[in-house]
Scaffold this active site. Structure first.
Site, PDB file in Angstrom:
ATOM      1  CG  ASP A 138      81.890  52.546   1.173  1.00  0.00           C
ATOM      2  OD1 ASP A 138      81.673  52.711   2.557  1.00  0.00           O
ATOM      3  OD2 ASP A 138      83.175  53.863   1.575  1.00  0.00           O
ATOM      4  CD  GLN A 179      85.010  58.747   5.865  1.00  0.00           C
ATOM      5  OE1 GLN A 179      85.645  57.842   6.464  1.00  0.00           O
ATOM      6  NE2 GLN A 179      83.771  59.550   5.528  1.00  0.00           N
ATOM      7  CE  LYS A 218      83.159  55.179   7.258  1.00  0.00           C
ATOM      8  NZ  LYS A 218      83.243  55.489   6.488  1.00  0.00           N
TER       9      LYS A 218
END
Ligand code: NAD
Length: 281
Positions: free
Chosen positions: A120, A97, A53
């Site tokens: 997200d 995460q 990322k």
């Protein structure tokens, strides 16, 4: 017949270079998209995802921050960090995460992220907006699958679409995006009766199970489009998907693992971050 491989790596590179162009024009207006990535603990797979990322942020010209908390961190510590990032003007998107250590509630952490920075698209407010079809951010993995379908001019409209897996991260939003595009969608899961028969009727089959080789040729209609979202390790420790390689001989299009849906997920995260930066200015 052997299926055409849907090249997520190539499409990803194309989309990322477009994002870089847009970032440069934003930078000319004094706006630099910023993403904060939080990693709790030292799970090796999560470390790889976070590294990828950060790499994608550099490729797209973004500002990025990585915050690492020990595996012993408390929920309060993590939420305090999220509150700081919610207020930070340099940060447009926040990603924590998953999975998180057992002492931290994932739901509480997701709910703490400002929905405007929830790149997200896991926050209940954004999930609800996806459900009604009025959203700013698309869930990354399903959005990547939709871009792959578009790239190969596969239109879900009217088609029988079967999604295996009903997680909040992949299965459910995947079904919703196919439905928005007028697919006739069935969701299969661990308690589906006669799952192979349901799958064998699909024009578009999406596997998001997390089990190597789960989808076998008998579960696939001749000429179906097969999207493999799974990321697993086989007995030899090699990365593989949920779909057995022999399915290639039956499908018309298929995503490889690695190199199919995987690279698109991170690229969609970049797309959401760029959009967040635009919306916040
Ligand atoms: P999950 O474990 O949360 O969900 C798996 C789903 O599969 C569940 O809904 C369950 O009902 C279903 N399932 C399990 N066993 C089954 C069975 N025997 N028959 C039918 N259904 C069954 O996993 P997830 O987070 O949705 O991820 C699924 C897979 O996708 C994993 O391999 C994961 O690594 C991968 N993944 C890939 C990306 C990407 O970037 N490509 C992103 C997220 C997840």
């Amino acid at each position: 017949m052997s299926a055409i491989k849907m090249d997520g790596k190539a499409l990803s590179a194309k989309v990322r270079s477009k994002i870089l162009e847009e970032t440069q024009s934003l930078k000319a207006q004094g706006i630099v998209p910023g993403l904060a990535v939080i990693l709790v603990g030292d799970d090796p797979a999560s470390e790889i995802y976070v590294r990828n990322k950060e790499k994608a942020c550099t490729e797209c010209g973004f500002y990025s921050e990585k915050h690492v908390l020990p595996a012993s961190a408390t929920e309060q510590e993590l939420i305090a960090l999220i509150h700081t990032l919610n207020e930070s003007p340099k940060i447009n998107g926040i990603l924590c995460q998953l999975p998180l250590p057992a002492q931290i509630s994932e739901d509480a952490v997701i709910a703490a992220i400002d929905p405007h920075k929830d790149v997200d698209a896991f926050h209940p407010a954004n999930v609800g907006r996806i459900m009604i079809g009025d959203f700013d951010f698309l869930p990354c993995t399903p959005a990547g699958v939709m871009e792959l379908l578009d790239e190969y001019q596969i239109d879900p409209k009217g088609k029988k679409c079967v999604v295996i897996g009903r997680s909040n991260i992949v299965g459910k939003p995947m079904a919703m995006l196919l439905l928005h595009r007028h697919g006739t969608v069935t969701i299969c899961h661990s308690r589906t009766i006669d799952l192979p028969k349901v799958c064998a009727e699909a024009d578009i089959l999406v596997a998001a199970v997390g089990k190597a080789g789960f989808v076998t040729p008998d579960m696939v209609k001749e000429g179906a489009v097969v999207i493999d979202v799974g990321i697993n390790r086989n007995a030899e420790g090699k990365v593989c998907g949920d779909v057995a390689p022999e399915v290639m001989e039956k499908a018309s299009y298929m995503t490889p693992v690695p190199g199919g849906a995987g690279p698109m997920t991170i690229t969609m995260l970049m797309k959401n971050t760029l959009k967040a930066a635009r919306l916040q200015h």
